[in-house]
Design a protein around this motif. Sequence first.
Motif, mmCIF file in Angstrom:
data_model
loop_
_atom_site.group_PDB
_atom_site.id
_atom_site.type_symbol
_atom_site.label_atom_id
_atom_site.label_comp_id
_atom_site.label_asym_id
_atom_site.label_seq_id
_atom_site.Cartn_x
_atom_site.Cartn_y
_atom_site.Cartn_z
ATOM 1 N N LYS A 291 1.252 -1.173 0.094
ATOM 2 C CA LYS A 291 -0.227 -0.151 -0.011
ATOM 3 C C LYS A 291 0.903 1.075 -0.374
ATOM 4 C CE LYS A 291 -4.181 -0.379 1.156
ATOM 5 N NZ LYS A 291 -5.567 0.114 2.563
ATOM 6 N N GLY A 292 2.261 1.258 0.410
ATOM 7 C CA GLY A 292 2.705 2.367 0.156
ATOM 8 C C GLY A 292 3.541 3.550 0.880
ATOM 9 N N TRP A 293 3.297 2.260 2.192
ATOM 10 C CA TRP A 293 3.322 3.314 3.814
ATOM 11 C C TRP A 293 4.600 3.596 3.972
ATOM 12 C CZ3 TRP A 293 -1.099 3.099 7.876
ATOM 13 C CH2 TRP A 293 -2.498 3.050 7.940
ATOM 14 N N PRO A 294 4.919 5.482 4.120
ATOM 15 C CA PRO A 294 6.144 5.388 4.814
ATOM 16 C C PRO A 294 6.718 5.396 5.932
ATOM 17 C CG PRO A 294 4.890 7.388 4.660
ATOM 18 C CD PRO A 294 3.949 6.423 4.073
ATOM 19 N N LEU A 295 6.466 3.731 6.608
ATOM 20 C CA LEU A 295 6.581 3.648 7.678
ATOM 21 C C LEU A 295 7.883 4.168 8.698
ATOM 22 C CD1 LEU A 295 5.544 -0.207 7.093
ATOM 23 C CD2 LEU A 295 4.084 1.808 8.067
ATOM 24 N N GLY A 296 7.462 5.161 8.668
ATOM 25 C CA GLY A 296 9.347 5.768 9.758
ATOM 26 C C GLY A 296 8.191 6.095 11.449
#
Length: 741
Positions: A291-296
């Motif tokens: 889903k392209g989440w930026p998991l920062g």
Amino acid sequence: MNLDTLQSELAAFADLGTEPPELHRSGDRLNAKLHRNGEPLRLVFEDNGNGRVEARRGDRRDVRPSYRTLLASEIFADLNRWIVNQQRLLKPTRAENAISVDGILSTGQSVDVKGFDDYLARPREPDAVRAVLIDGPAGIGKTKFIERLALERAEGFRRTHRPLILHVQSRGRVLTFLQDLIATSLQILRLSVTFDQVPILVRHGLVTIAIDGFDELGDPNGYDLAWNQVNELVRQVRGDGTLILAGRDTFIRRERVESDIKDLRPSDEIDALALQLPRPAVAKRYLEEEKGWPLGDDFAELLDVLLEPNSYALRPFFLSRLDIDTVQPMLDHAGDNPLAYLVDIMVEREATKFGDAVETAMTVDDRESFVRSLLREASRTMADDQTEAVDEAVLAWMAEFVGSNFTEDEEVLRILRNRAIALAFLENDDDRRFRRFPSSQIANHFLAEETVERIGDGEIPKYVRRNILGADFLRAFSDLTMHISRTRADEVRAFFKEGVVVARSNIGSDRTSRNVGGLLLAALPALGGDEMWCVENISLDEALIEETPCMASLRNVAVNQLDLRGADVGELHFDGCSVQTLIVDDLTRVSQSFPVPAMISREDTADSRAVTDPAAIKEWLSGHGGKESELCDYPADPIAEFRGHEFVSVLEKACRTRSFWIPVEGDDTGSRFARGAAWPAVMRFLEEQGMGHRSIRGEGGNKNGFFRIRNRREVFGLLWGAGAKSKVKAFQRALVKAIEA
């Protein structure tokens, strides 16, 4: 080969209206004549039917190595076409099925789809049937798991020759014949195979039938119809046949299969696969990669809260619909029901997509009310008709009917009709003229809303009078009532008071009393307050109670199956009640007045077989808050004297709630226990143990203090002695010190 069996099998493939197949022996050969696909077909079976088969059609002559390969050929079942059509149907769903779901077999082995495929392919006894049960709560991905298995089999058939999967779905219909559903599944695949030919293909190990939603194949008087149909199917597929039965975990059990399918033999195999929630790491990887989440760092805390172990939010159906923009608002609202907040956000979005003409004629609140009311009408219509889809024409009529409550402008009503079939909550059915909800959980959510309002107004909907309200809906209903009790507690109380009257006045006439009684018990945790509520003189098929219900009295209530997993019913008083089957786990706590059930199904053990020994049942009840048994001798409990202390009571209630964030302070409606005097001390204790922390949540000027417990199931386990001994001792010593401080 038995001539009678061969003749009946060939007759199923013969053209309708033609003479039945003719068979005769000639030495060690069998000869057969029949009409197939509009032309005469002659078959010569070598070695008394156990060797090669020659098929003659006009001038054409085909030689197959065995009868099984003949059945798979284009002359009969044409499995090549089956493979192509199934791949075409399922490949587009590969992205939807990207969340890896594992299950635990009855052997204790953990497997994914490929591992389960290998497990099904292991050798078996000759002339046997293999029945495999797939269970798990709604939304965990039973349907997707079967779809992935079907695609795996279709893509690998030419290499492995493992049976293809015929995915048979109940589609929400309660009174349904299995043959009808098999025929529908074949039509969806656009196959020339007919429903009466399928058991033959299963018997010869070419096809496996997977019945999805088996628990819905019941009649208004119970589930005898479902078991009788499967019993007949077992007789038909005996040989090399495999059946997969998928349903919710409280319905299909190994002992139920053994007792209700009379034609099973000792040599037959009964296996089980319990699907498990994805691990938080798997869910995070899916959100990042698919889903392209930026998991920062910005999302680290949010996802730790949302995706803690055993959270509802880990269910694949929920993850697949989760949007990155919805996470923060969902957690800021301190929700105890992720689905309810997801639905709220989706409704808000849908209300912005009607265009200028509608936005001019209707306020934002009106547009949101229109969307919600329309979806409630759709869910009610599907439930009334016992189906999972609604005709687009009917949906358009609903839109006009509901829209007329908000506007009389014909142009606006026309736009609402057109917009109805494009709502994000609905998707195309297999029949493109129909629309359906993307998940039974969303359908149940809107149906629960409709049920609270209708019964609260004194109306008894058709689906309440005639359907079987099973555990999946009852759980959705319980979650919904707890959710709305935060802001609309009076609505829940009105439902309960009217429901008590409805249940009493409709005993025996239809299913109203049984269904409403189940709803009353499901709503107990949402009532709150100091009022003593009462349910009496009713019989229930299925019931469940979640979390910690309010003080209530149950008198002369008979329950066939009661699910208390994760619940503490210590404040309920039982008088003259009976329970046939009690479903429990290691978190379940009962009251001293709780009736002794005939059977207990424990979900906290590797073997989930039911416990029927009276001594063992009393022992379990005694160890979980029930009346002490003289038959049992328990080990010393280091904190026994503190079990009744308010500190421990509040800690337990906090661990049972599924709220992401618990209010630091508030009334009983908002937090159900945060007003207790011990709550501040409990929060300090958990902070000192590194098991919780405070946070300010909310938007704008509506920010408040909330508390989060990290892995509440672990905290609860330590409280009751589960885990490493050193860790349990340290935790309990600290607990006693905090109580005595």
